[in-house]
Design a protein around this motif. Structure first.
Motif, PDB file in Angstrom:
ATOM      1  N   GLU A 183       0.826  -1.207   0.000  1.00  0.00           N
ATOM      2  CA  GLU A 183       0.000   0.000   0.000  1.00  0.00           C
ATOM      3  C   GLU A 183       0.866   1.265   0.000  1.00  0.00           C
ATOM      4  N   LEU A 184       1.912   1.258   0.831  1.00  0.00           N
ATOM      5  CA  LEU A 184       2.797   2.417   0.857  1.00  0.00           C
ATOM      6  C   LEU A 184       3.529   2.572  -0.473  1.00  0.00           C
ATOM      7  N   GLU A 185       3.911   1.468  -1.085  1.00  0.00           N
ATOM      8  CA  GLU A 185       4.600   1.537  -2.372  1.00  0.00           C
ATOM      9  C   GLU A 185       3.723   2.199  -3.424  1.00  0.00           C
ATOM     10  N   GLN A 186       2.483   1.772  -3.530  1.00  0.00           N
ATOM     11  CA  GLN A 186       1.591   2.356  -4.525  1.00  0.00           C
ATOM     12  C   GLN A 186       1.194   3.785  -4.156  1.00  0.00           C
ATOM     13  N   TRP A 187       1.115   4.056  -2.866  1.00  0.00           N
ATOM     14  CA  TRP A 187       0.807   5.432  -2.444  1.00  0.00           C
ATOM     15  C   TRP A 187       1.933   6.381  -2.850  1.00  0.00           C
ATOM     16  N   ILE A 188       3.186   5.949  -2.681  1.00  0.00           N
ATOM     17  CA  ILE A 188       4.319   6.787  -3.075  1.00  0.00           C
ATOM     18  C   ILE A 188       4.346   6.978  -4.587  1.00  0.00           C
ATOM     19  N   VAL A 189       3.985   5.937  -5.333  1.00  0.00           N
ATOM     20  CA  VAL A 189       3.962   6.057  -6.792  1.00  0.00           C
ATOM     21  C   VAL A 189       3.000   7.148  -7.228  1.00  0.00           C
ATOM     22  N   GLU A 190       1.822   7.199  -6.625  1.00  0.00           N
ATOM     23  CA  GLU A 190       0.819   8.177  -7.027  1.00  0.00           C
ATOM     24  C   GLU A 190       0.901   9.478  -6.229  1.00  0.00           C
ATOM     25  N   SER A 191       1.856   9.557  -5.320  1.00  0.00           N
ATOM     26  CA  SER A 191       1.994  10.787  -4.543  1.00  0.00           C
ATOM     27  C   SER A 191       2.715  11.839  -5.370  1.00  0.00           C
ATOM     28  N   ASP A 192       2.930  12.982  -4.737  1.00  0.00           N
ATOM     29  CA  ASP A 192       3.638  14.080  -5.395  1.00  0.00           C
ATOM     30  C   ASP A 192       5.154  13.996  -5.218  1.00  0.00           C
ATOM     31  N   LEU A 193       5.648  12.869  -4.723  1.00  0.00           N
ATOM     32  CA  LEU A 193       7.082  12.778  -4.446  1.00  0.00           C
ATOM     33  C   LEU A 193       7.913  13.026  -5.707  1.00  0.00           C
ATOM     34  N   SER A 194       7.662  12.267  -6.742  1.00  0.00           N
ATOM     35  CA  SER A 194       8.473  12.385  -7.956  1.00  0.00           C
ATOM     36  C   SER A 194       8.312  13.753  -8.603  1.00  0.00           C
ATOM     37  N   THR A 195       7.092  14.278  -8.612  1.00  0.00           N
ATOM     38  CA  THR A 195       6.866  15.592  -9.221  1.00  0.00           C
ATOM     39  C   THR A 195       7.551  16.696  -8.424  1.00  0.00           C
ATOM     40  N   LEU A 196       7.405  16.656  -7.103  1.00  0.00           N
ATOM     41  CA  LEU A 196       8.014  17.693  -6.275  1.00  0.00           C
ATOM     42  C   LEU A 196       9.535  17.631  -6.320  1.00  0.00           C
ATOM     43  N   MET A 197      10.075  16.429  -6.328  1.00  0.00           N
ATOM     44  CA  MET A 197      11.528  16.312  -6.383  1.00  0.00           C
ATOM     45  C   MET A 197      12.068  16.798  -7.725  1.00  0.00           C
TER      46      MET A 197
END
Length: 965
Positions: free
Chosen positions: A247-261
């Motif tokens: 669940e955390l893995e898929q949440w990080i995928v769809e989170s703003d982490l990659s976009t913000l970084m």
């Protein structure tokens, strides 16, 4: 009364002992803790507006501080811990979090944070696993760092982020406590209750309330100091924990982490100056630049210097965030999270920022090419992750993509969350991209070749440095893009022993034309050690030099690239003699002695990097190719010792003959030399011409070497050299201090902090100066100095060996000494006894001052490259060695043809010569440099010759490149 007074005076000691007893007693300690907590609640409940009641806020701060002290003290005491148990049972952290969030007081917030930190550090009562505790602390952290909160001080911010970091550390060590901090509030969509993959259960969009701690750390990853360090490391721990939770893995995928970084990295890159000039601080100018015509580049409001503190701060911030990207990928064990991050890195940063900046850079607008090439070089030097390197170079060099079918077979099953994220990224980029740029039309190779031909020296210098970085660290990307390579035939690719010795002696002979008096045996030994370390440390050479422990366990692991499309391992190859990059570098080398010092240092470094890899054969482009060997029909050279037939069989006799054939030295034909050796030979001819035209050439060269040695010694021992006034700089002429460069009134002084160095070099009687030595021996001396790093141990070194007979040194016309200077002086200021220098009226002192003035006039004179009027050093080798060879017949025929020239043709030739002379008068003025600048470049040239010779010798021994039979 005095007796009772003395008893009362002992009361404080009695109360102090009772306080210690109360701290040791768990019951009394809990009573004290409950009392403090009750007073805290009483003040809070009776205060209508805590933000405006200063007295109540101060009381609450003291009470909170006392509660934290009691908890910290109890944690150091042996069990039981009743105060910690009371805090867990009564859940006192809930009202304390409310007090802090409603106080709008930084001191209360700070004490509340310390209180929560004390509970977490106690490691009792499972606070981090408690849902109520996590909800209370999460609400506190969100409220005090949100948009409507007060501005916290730096110290308080550090405590807040450190508290969040401590929680992530617990999550990393104990993944089972993750559900207390990460809760998905959206319902998982179930379609018919069937799922092909557990990852498909996650179908919602991420929200901040799902994992507030994650977004709290995201807000601080761009900060400097401890705040940024805690935030970045805590985020790494969360990403690492994704491998334990689908669940955390898929949440990080769809989170703003990659976009913000990706957008944050782009924002930091955009803060870097668009125009840049490379400079050195005046007080820290390297000696090699101080003893040259170095001029500080001009800076404006738009053009920033590389010494600027603002530029260095922006660059360090950008590179630190880039390294954070690398750390995230190194800690991430989820392929989906890693692929999402890399996809955003390529599309948002590479395609939208880095490549357009390279494409739009120009060499005529004040340094934009210098800026972007420098930034790219720093990026490639900082990164080690193979996936990030592959993305950058694969895109910028326009490498072809792999087959999609092979790509799909190698990738794991992509979840619906990843597909949705990719579609969102594609649609976002499609709305922003009005015109698309593609490296297929103009890639990094095209930019490099264009910049190598630039008229701007700084552009050429940074371009060569970028080439050297790619060759050193990422050579497998260069052999299919930057370099034109060819396959090698293992049967004829290696040179023979005789040819190897001949070519090494050729380079040493070129170095001997410069001469010198240093201890060159020691210098060359140090160069050999450095070269060995350099060759063994090259990434491609690891498989060649790594010891094979056994026949079954010697294969090294493959390249750890998770992305397809990376170039394969470097195969055995050689550089094409027509390679454009090689010829661009040799074009620069032809103007070696008037080039800027930094350009020459970068060019020689790049040429060495071309030849360091163990998989590249140096025959054909650096050395002669074996197929061009031509041997003399001399019975003495082809004869071999007759073995004893009674002992050695026929095969042994054939082996001896093969060994003898490999020891033969091929005929030295100028037509068979690669351009590299011809350019080096032409530079040696120019040194000979400089010796004839520059008075006191050998004395000035020796002074320059000693100047480098003294400067290195002083700089290494004294980092902070005091600077004198500008009047003192003008009074002391640097050009008379040991051969340093002259102080030109036209440009600002480049010596800066080397005034004390120059004063040290002004001593006329130095040990090791050329004192009455033979001029002819000096001209044929062997060796060099390696950037003034090694100092001679004795005033006179070993006798300099005479060059071999293959390379005669007939530089001058007959009857003239080869090393005599034009001035005809046979003495120098350093050759006199220094005993009489101390007196002001001494004749010796006046002579020294006169010679110093003469030296300054020589060093400050500006000259261009000489027009060679003598034959090059080695072109007449075969003609002088064999009078019965075919070359002699060709010369005779050529002379007969010259005798038959028609007078009309001679007249036409004379008219053409007049036209050429008139054209030369109207041609633009050639580049010139001071004699001081040329002397420094000659030292670099001699050192480069020794480095080339050492590289050839090290490769021969390390890679078995020489054939003995």
């Amino acid at each position: 009364m005095d007796f009772w007074s003395r008893l009362i005076a002992n009361t404080p000691l009695s109360s102090k002992n009772s306080a210690k007893d109360a701290a040791r007693d768990p019951i009394r300690r809990r009573q004290r803790f409950e009392k403090e907590y009750s007073q805290l609640l009483h003040v809070w409940r009776n205060c209508s507006n805590l933000a405006r009641d200063v007295d109540a806020a101060e009381v609450l701060e003291v009470r909170l501080q006392e509660l934290s002290n009691i908890l910290a003290e109890e944690s150091r005491r042996p069990l039981p811990h009743p105060c910690i148990s009371f805090a867990a049972t009564k859940q006192i952290y809930i009202p304390i979090a409310k007090i802090a969030t409603t106080s709008y007081n930084e001191w209360i917030i700070k004490e509340a944070v310390l209180f929560f930190a004390s509970l977490i550090e106690s490691e009792e009562e499972s606070f981090v696993e408690n849902d109520a505790f996590s909800a209370s602390l999460t609400n506190l952290l969100v409220r005090i760092t949100g948009a409507n909160s007060i501005r916290l001080g730096l110290e308080t911010e550090v405590k807040v982020v450190e508290l969040a970091f401590n929680i992530t550390t617990k999550i990393r060590l104990e993944p089972e406590i993750l559900p207390a901090w990460f809760k998905v509030h959206t319902d998982a969509g179930t379609q018919d209750g069937k799922f092909k993959d557990e990852r498909e259960k996650f179908a919602g969009r991420t929200q901040k309330q799902d994992f507030p701690l994650f977004y709290l750390l995201m807000d601080y990853i761009h900060h400097e100091g401890k705040v940024g360090d805690f935030a970045r490391t805590g985020l790494l721990y969360i990403i690492e924990a994704a491998s334990h939770s689908v669940e955390l893995e898929q949440w990080i995928v769809e989170s703003d982490l990659s976009t913000l970084m990706a957008t944050g990295l782009g924002a930091l890159y955009s803060q870097l100056s668009r125009k840049l000039v490379i400079d050195h601080p005046p007080q820290g100018l390297p000696p090699v630049l101080a003893f040259s015509d170095y001029e500080h580049p001009v800076t404006t409001f738009e053009i920033v210097s590389s010494c600027s503190p603002d530029y260095q701060l922006h660059m360090d911030t950008f590179l630190s965030h880039l390294l954070f990207w690398q750390d995230v990928l190194n800690h991430c064990r989820s392929l989906e999270v890693k692929s999402t991050l890399l996809e955003h890195f390529q599309i948002i940063f590479l395609q939208q920022l880095l490549y357009p900046s390279l494409l739009e850079s120009s060499d005529v607008d004040g340094g934009s090419s210098v800026a972007v090439l420098t930034y790219l070089r720093r990026i490639l030097e900082s990164l080690d992750h193979p996936d990030m390197i592959n993305l950058i170079l694969h895109y910028l060099l326009a490498l072809p993509d792999t087959d999609s079918s092979a790509r799909n077979s190698s990738e794991p099953t992509v979840s619906a969350a990843r597909k949705r994220k990719s579609m969102d990224l594609a649609s976002m980029m499609a709305s922003k991209m009005e015109s698309s740029y593609s490296p297929l039309l103009f890639n990094l190779v095209d930019l490099i070749h264009a910049c190598l031909k630039s008229e701007n020296d700084q552009t050429v210098c940074v371009t060569i440095q970028l080439i050297a970085t790619i060759l050193k660290r990422h050579h497998r990307y260069a052999i299919v893009t930057l370099l034109h390579t060819q396959g090698v035939d293992p049967n004829i690719s290696h040179r023979t022993m005789g040819a190897h010795q001949q070519e090494v002696e050729f380079l040493m002979t070129l170095a001997s034309t410069i001469g010198g008096q240093d201890n060159f045996d020691e210098i060359y030994d140090n160069i050999l050690k450095d070269t060995m370390t350099r060759v063994e440390g090259h990434p491609c050479s690891l498989k060649l030099v790594a010891p094979k422990v056994s026949t079954h366990n010697h294969k090294l692991p493959a390249i750890p690239d998770s992305l397809p499309g990376a170039p394969r391992d470097v195969p055995p190859h050689t550089l094409s003699p027509e390679d454009p990059l090689l010829h661009n570098l040799l074009d620069i080398m032809e103007q070696f002695f008037i080039n800027p010092i930094e350009v020459n240092l970068s060019a020689t470094e790049a040429i060495l990097d071309l030849a360091v890899c163990g998989y590249v054969a140096i025959e054909g482009w650096l050395l002669r190719h074996p197929r061009t060997y031509v041997f003399e029909d001399d019975s003495d050279e082809t004869s071999s010792p007759i073995p004893d037939r009674s002992v050695n069989p026929a095969k042994e006799f054939e082996k001896l003959q093969a060994i003898s054939r490999c020891r033969r030295r091929p005929r030295w034909q100028p037509s068979s030399l690669p351009r590299m050796l011809r350019v080096l030979e032409a530079l040696a001819d120019q040194v000979v011409a400089f010796r004839e035209s520059i008075p006191r050439f050998d004395e000035l060269m020796q002074q320059r070497r000693e100047a480098f040695q003294t400067a290195d010694a002083i700089v290494s021992n004294e980092q902070n050299v005091p600077t004198s006034s500008a009047a003192g700089v003008a009074a002391v002429d640097p050009s008379s201090r040991g051969g340093s460069r002259p102080a030109s009134p036209v440009r600002p002084s480049a010596l800066g902090g080397f005034q004390r160095i120059l004063s040290e070099l002004s001593t006329p009687s130095r040990s090791g100066s050329p004192r009455g030595r033979n001029e002819a021996a000096r001209s044929s001396g062997n060796g060099s100095t390696k950037s003034a790093g090694h100092r001679a141990t004795t005033p006179t070194s070993r006798p300099i060996p005479v060059p071999p007979k293959e390379f005669p040194l007939n530089y001058n016309s007959p009857g003239k000494s080869p090393a005599k200077s034009v001035s005809g002086r046979s003495f120098s200021p350093s050759s006199h006894d220094g005993s009489g220098i101390g007196g002001n009226g001494s004749p010796v002192a006046s002579q020294v001052a006169a010679f110093a003035a003469v030296d300054q006039g020589i060093l400050s004179r500006r000259i261009g490259l000489p027009k060679l009027t003598v034959e090059p050093i080695l072109l007449d080798f075969n003609r002088k060695q064999t009078s019965k060879s075919k070359n002699l017949d060709d010369e005779t025929k050529y002379e007969e043809v010259e005798d038959d020239i028609d007078p009309t043709e001679a007249q036409v030739a004379a008219e053409e010569d007049e036209i050429e002379e008139h054209a030369e008068l109207q041609a633009p003025k050639e580049k010139e440099a001071s004699v001081s600048h040329i002397l420094t470049n000659i030292v670099i040239y001699q050192s480069f010759l020794l480095e080339l010779a050492s590289l050839i010798q090290v490769r021969a021994g390390l890679f078995d490149e020489v054939r003995f039979a």
